[in-house]
Design a protein around this motif. Structure first.
Motif, PDB file in Angstrom:
ATOM      1  N   PHE A   1      -4.567  -5.615  10.800  1.00 52.50           N
ATOM      2  CA  PHE A   1      -5.131  -5.164   9.674  1.00 52.50           C
ATOM      3  C   PHE A   1      -4.506  -3.961   9.441  1.00 52.50           C
ATOM      4  CE2 PHE A   1      -6.621  -3.863  14.060  1.00 52.50           C
ATOM      5  CZ  PHE A   1      -6.203  -2.537  13.881  1.00 52.50           C
ATOM      6  N   LEU A   2      -3.108  -3.587   9.812  1.00 51.35           N
ATOM      7  CA  LEU A   2      -2.529  -2.491   9.276  1.00 51.35           C
ATOM      8  C   LEU A   2      -1.886  -2.660   7.740  1.00 51.35           C
ATOM      9  CD1 LEU A   2      -0.616  -1.275  12.860  1.00 51.35           C
ATOM     10  CD2 LEU A   2      -2.791  -0.524  11.555  1.00 51.35           C
ATOM     11  N   PRO A   3      -2.147  -1.636   6.904  1.00 51.82           N
ATOM     12  CA  PRO A   3      -1.691  -1.974   5.574  1.00 51.82           C
ATOM     13  C   PRO A   3      -0.259  -1.822   5.539  1.00 51.82           C
ATOM     14  CG  PRO A   3      -2.398   0.365   5.875  1.00 51.82           C
ATOM     15  CD  PRO A   3      -2.785  -0.345   7.007  1.00 51.82           C
ATOM     16  N   TYR A   4       0.415  -2.891   4.716  1.00 50.40           N
ATOM     17  CA  TYR A   4       1.841  -3.002   4.279  1.00 50.40           C
ATOM     18  C   TYR A   4       1.944  -1.880   3.391  1.00 50.40           C
ATOM     19  CZ  TYR A   4       6.288  -4.978   2.921  1.00 50.40           C
ATOM     20  OH  TYR A   4       7.678  -4.866   2.394  1.00 50.40           O
ATOM     21  N   LYS A   5       1.209  -1.696   2.239  1.00 54.76           N
ATOM     22  CA  LYS A   5       1.416  -0.527   1.378  1.00 54.76           C
ATOM     23  C   LYS A   5       0.169   0.371   1.375  1.00 54.76           C
ATOM     24  CE  LYS A   5       4.587  -3.167  -1.603  1.00 54.76           C
ATOM     25  NZ  LYS A   5       4.620  -3.639  -3.150  1.00 54.76           N
ATOM     26  N   ASN A   6       0.363   1.537   1.156  1.00 55.69           N
ATOM     27  CA  ASN A   6      -0.724   2.494   1.034  1.00 55.69           C
ATOM     28  C   ASN A   6      -1.429   2.488  -0.219  1.00 55.69           C
ATOM     29  OD1 ASN A   6      -2.456   4.259   2.212  1.00 55.69           O
ATOM     30  ND2 ASN A   6      -1.278   5.768   1.922  1.00 55.69           N
ATOM     31  N   ASN A   7      -1.864   1.327  -0.653  1.00 55.99           N
ATOM     32  CA  ASN A   7      -2.419   1.378  -1.918  1.00 55.99           C
ATOM     33  C   ASN A   7      -3.997   1.150  -1.629  1.00 55.99           C
ATOM     34  OD1 ASN A   7      -3.079  -1.293  -1.815  1.00 55.99           O
ATOM     35  ND2 ASN A   7      -0.778  -1.765  -2.598  1.00 55.99           N
ATOM     36  N   TRP A   8      -4.846   1.146  -2.629  1.00 53.47           N
ATOM     37  CA  TRP A   8      -6.419   1.246  -2.639  1.00 53.47           C
ATOM     38  C   TRP A   8      -6.863  -0.119  -2.049  1.00 53.47           C
ATOM     39  CZ3 TRP A   8      -9.603  -1.873  -5.123  1.00 53.47           C
ATOM     40  CH2 TRP A   8      -9.098  -2.567  -6.553  1.00 53.47           C
ATOM     41  N   ILE A   9      -6.125  -1.353  -2.392  1.00 53.12           N
ATOM     42  CA  ILE A   9      -6.500  -2.682  -1.909  1.00 53.12           C
ATOM     43  C   ILE A   9      -6.155  -2.852  -0.429  1.00 53.12           C
ATOM     44  CG2 ILE A   9      -6.050  -5.177  -1.947  1.00 53.12           C
ATOM     45  CD1 ILE A   9      -5.521  -4.788  -5.140  1.00 53.12           C
ATOM     46  N   SER A  10      -4.862  -2.071  -0.039  1.00 52.56           N
ATOM     47  CA  SER A  10      -4.660  -2.306   1.367  1.00 52.56           C
ATOM     48  C   SER A  10      -5.534  -1.557   2.349  1.00 52.56           C
ATOM     49  CB  SER A  10      -3.186  -1.813   1.590  1.00 52.56           C
ATOM     50  OG  SER A  10      -2.247  -2.848   0.914  1.00 52.56           O
ATOM     51  N   ARG A  11      -5.918  -0.327   1.814  1.00 54.19           N
ATOM     52  CA  ARG A  11      -6.887   0.479   2.477  1.00 54.19           C
ATOM     53  C   ARG A  11      -8.210  -0.158   2.774  1.00 54.19           C
ATOM     54  NH1 ARG A  11      -4.450   4.564  -0.340  1.00 54.19           N
ATOM     55  NH2 ARG A  11      -6.199   4.592  -1.869  1.00 54.19           N
ATOM     56  N   SER A  12      -8.899  -0.835   1.773  1.00 56.44           N
ATOM     57  CA  SER A  12      -9.972  -1.325   1.866  1.00 56.44           C
ATOM     58  C   SER A  12      -9.929  -2.771   2.447  1.00 56.44           C
ATOM     59  CB  SER A  12     -10.367  -1.852   0.162  1.00 56.44           C
ATOM     60  OG  SER A  12     -11.647  -2.709   0.476  1.00 56.44           O
ATOM     61  N   GLU A  13      -8.869  -3.292   2.322  1.00 60.57           N
ATOM     62  CA  GLU A  13      -8.626  -4.651   3.250  1.00 60.57           C
ATOM     63  C   GLU A  13      -8.723  -4.426   4.837  1.00 60.57           C
ATOM     64  OE1 GLU A  13      -9.404  -8.149   2.458  1.00 60.57           O
ATOM     65  OE2 GLU A  13      -9.885  -7.047   0.669  1.00 60.57           O
ATOM     66  N   SER A  14      -7.782  -3.355   4.897  1.00 67.05           N
ATOM     67  CA  SER A  14      -7.704  -3.059   6.348  1.00 67.05           C
ATOM     68  C   SER A  14      -8.824  -2.609   7.026  1.00 67.05           C
ATOM     69  CB  SER A  14      -6.548  -1.638   6.490  1.00 67.05           C
ATOM     70  OG  SER A  14      -5.361  -1.972   6.137  1.00 67.05           O
ATOM     71  N   LYS A  15      -9.907  -1.806   6.290  1.00 68.17           N
ATOM     72  CA  LYS A  15     -11.106  -1.542   6.810  1.00 68.17           C
ATOM     73  C   LYS A  15     -11.965  -2.657   7.297  1.00 68.17           C
ATOM     74  CE  LYS A  15     -15.369   0.856   5.567  1.00 68.17           C
ATOM     75  NZ  LYS A  15     -15.990   1.649   4.574  1.00 68.17           N
ATOM     76  N   TRP A  16     -11.977  -3.757   6.336  1.00 67.72           N
ATOM     77  CA  TRP A  16     -12.721  -4.960   6.694  1.00 67.72           C
ATOM     78  C   TRP A  16     -11.980  -5.664   7.703  1.00 67.72           C
ATOM     79  CZ3 TRP A  16     -17.675  -4.660   5.224  1.00 67.72           C
ATOM     80  CH2 TRP A  16     -18.122  -3.853   4.026  1.00 67.72           C
ATOM     81  N   ASP A  17     -10.713  -5.820   7.863  1.00 68.01           N
ATOM     82  CA  ASP A  17      -9.824  -6.436   8.874  1.00 68.01           C
ATOM     83  C   ASP A  17     -10.373  -5.546  10.223  1.00 68.01           C
ATOM     84  OD1 ASP A  17      -8.837  -8.213   7.202  1.00 68.01           O
ATOM     85  OD2 ASP A  17      -7.009  -7.482   6.993  1.00 68.01           O
ATOM     86  N   LYS A  18     -10.600  -4.314  10.351  1.00 67.94           N
ATOM     87  CA  LYS A  18     -10.677  -4.016  11.474  1.00 67.94           C
ATOM     88  C   LYS A  18     -12.298  -4.120  11.985  1.00 67.94           C
ATOM     89  CE  LYS A  18      -7.850   0.107  10.851  1.00 67.94           C
ATOM     90  NZ  LYS A  18      -7.628   1.562  10.505  1.00 67.94           N
ATOM     91  N   ILE A  19     -13.174  -4.289  11.035  1.00 72.26           N
ATOM     92  CA  ILE A  19     -14.561  -4.515  11.325  1.00 72.26           C
ATOM     93  C   ILE A  19     -14.436  -6.098  11.938  1.00 72.26           C
ATOM     94  CG2 ILE A  19     -16.816  -5.373  10.273  1.00 72.26           C
ATOM     95  CD1 ILE A  19     -16.280  -2.874   7.984  1.00 72.26           C
ATOM     96  N   ARG A  20     -13.955  -6.959  11.232  1.00 72.64           N
ATOM     97  CA  ARG A  20     -13.716  -8.251  11.753  1.00 72.64           C
ATOM     98  C   ARG A  20     -13.293  -8.337  13.192  1.00 72.64           C
ATOM     99  NH1 ARG A  20     -12.644  -9.498   6.440  1.00 72.64           N
ATOM    100  NH2 ARG A  20     -10.658  -9.418   6.612  1.00 72.64           N
ATOM    101  N   TYR A  21     -12.092  -7.574  13.418  1.00 72.59           N
ATOM    102  CA  TYR A  21     -11.267  -7.560  14.716  1.00 72.59           C
ATOM    103  C   TYR A  21     -12.098  -7.040  15.796  1.00 72.59           C
ATOM    104  CZ  TYR A  21      -7.544  -7.150  18.021  1.00 72.59           C
ATOM    105  OH  TYR A  21      -6.672  -7.088  18.937  1.00 72.59           O
ATOM    106  N   PHE A  22     -12.648  -5.809  15.472  1.00 69.17           N
ATOM    107  CA  PHE A  22     -13.169  -4.741  16.699  1.00 69.17           C
ATOM    108  C   PHE A  22     -14.561  -5.250  16.890  1.00 69.17           C
ATOM    109  CE2 PHE A  22      -9.359  -2.166  15.917  1.00 69.17           C
ATOM    110  CZ  PHE A  22      -8.591  -2.262  17.249  1.00 69.17           C
ATOM    111  N   ILE A  23     -15.269  -5.266  15.649  1.00 72.80           N
ATOM    112  CA  ILE A  23     -16.867  -5.536  15.682  1.00 72.80           C
ATOM    113  C   ILE A  23     -17.175  -6.827  16.079  1.00 72.80           C
ATOM    114  CG2 ILE A  23     -19.059  -5.077  14.549  1.00 72.80           C
ATOM    115  CD1 ILE A  23     -17.738  -2.356  13.438  1.00 72.80           C
ATOM    116  N   GLN A  24     -16.860  -7.812  15.162  1.00 68.78           N
ATOM    117  CA  GLN A  24     -16.831  -9.191  15.061  1.00 68.78           C
ATOM    118  C   GLN A  24     -16.205 -10.040  16.001  1.00 68.78           C
ATOM    119  OE1 GLN A  24     -16.660  -9.566  10.912  1.00 68.78           O
ATOM    120  NE2 GLN A  24     -18.941  -9.270  10.369  1.00 68.78           N
ATOM    121  N   LYS A  25     -15.173  -9.448  16.593  1.00 73.24           N
ATOM    122  CA  LYS A  25     -14.081 -10.349  17.464  1.00 73.24           C
ATOM    123  C   LYS A  25     -13.702 -11.676  16.968  1.00 73.24           C
ATOM    124  CE  LYS A  25     -14.405  -7.074  20.842  1.00 73.24           C
ATOM    125  NZ  LYS A  25     -13.326  -6.302  20.963  1.00 73.24           N
TER     126      LYS A  25
END
Length: 179
Positions: free
Chosen positions: A6-30
């Motif tokens: 989930f770590l962003p490759y570039k610090n743009n708004w799409i990467s930040r948004s996708e990183s947030k949802w990837d973290k949710i899938r990874y940590f909360i939804q396993k």
């Protein structure tokens, strides 16, 4: 072994948004994701590998790979030290990806119904955004998520239509693919 992706490759708004949802899938939804997934070759062969040829493979296959691992009692380990710097596509690439994910959702509905109704139903995704289930969304992220879920919903309807054609032709493959 499932690592962090989930770590962003570039610090743009799409990467930040996708990183947030990837973290949710990874940590909360396993949920495992094959973007950063290591598997022993013998186990991979034993479970029949990754089926990428069917209509629904674009999103559902990750989940079914895990389902097949569970059937042989293989353990899935989450290791946050294994990191892939994922380069997210541009806006149109993300919308195309979520259209594909929506097509795969009909397959999830038949193979893992409890997971579909908990996490992958278009209605659940809309509810998550509208109720801010996973926290505050910025104005831009809110509209970005609306677009993603819209494309996902359209993809789901396309997948449902495909499934109806399978029924008419008596060639329903979707519930049977991961035997």
């Amino acid at each position: 072994v499932q690592g962090c992706y989930f770590l962003p490759y570039k610090n743009n708004w799409i990467s930040r948004s996708e990183s947030k949802w990837d973290k949710i899938r990874y940590f909360i939804q396993k949920q495992a994701d094959t973007r950063n997934f290591l598997i022993n070759r013998n186990i991979y062969t034993r479970i029949g590998g990754f089926n990428f040829k069917h209509f629904y493979a674009g999103s559902a296959e990750d989940l079914f790979l895990i389902e097949r691992l569970n059937k042989i009692n293989a353990k899935l380990i989450f290791n946050k030290n294994i990191i892939v710097f994922h380069k997210y596509p541009n806006f149109s690439g993300e919308m195309k990806r979520y259209l594909t994910y929506g097509k795969g959702a009909i397959h999830i509905k038949f193979r893992i119904p409890h997971l579909f109704y908990k996490e992958f139903s278009p209605l659940v995704l809309w509810k998550n955004i509208i109720t801010f289930r996973f926290g505050y969304l910025s104005f831009l992220e809110f509209f970005y998520q609306i677009f993603k879920i819209s494309f996902y919903t359209v993809g789901y309807l396309i997948g449902k239509e495909h499934y109806q054609k399978e029924l008419k032709l008596n060639k329903v493959i979707s519930p049977l693919l991961t035997k």
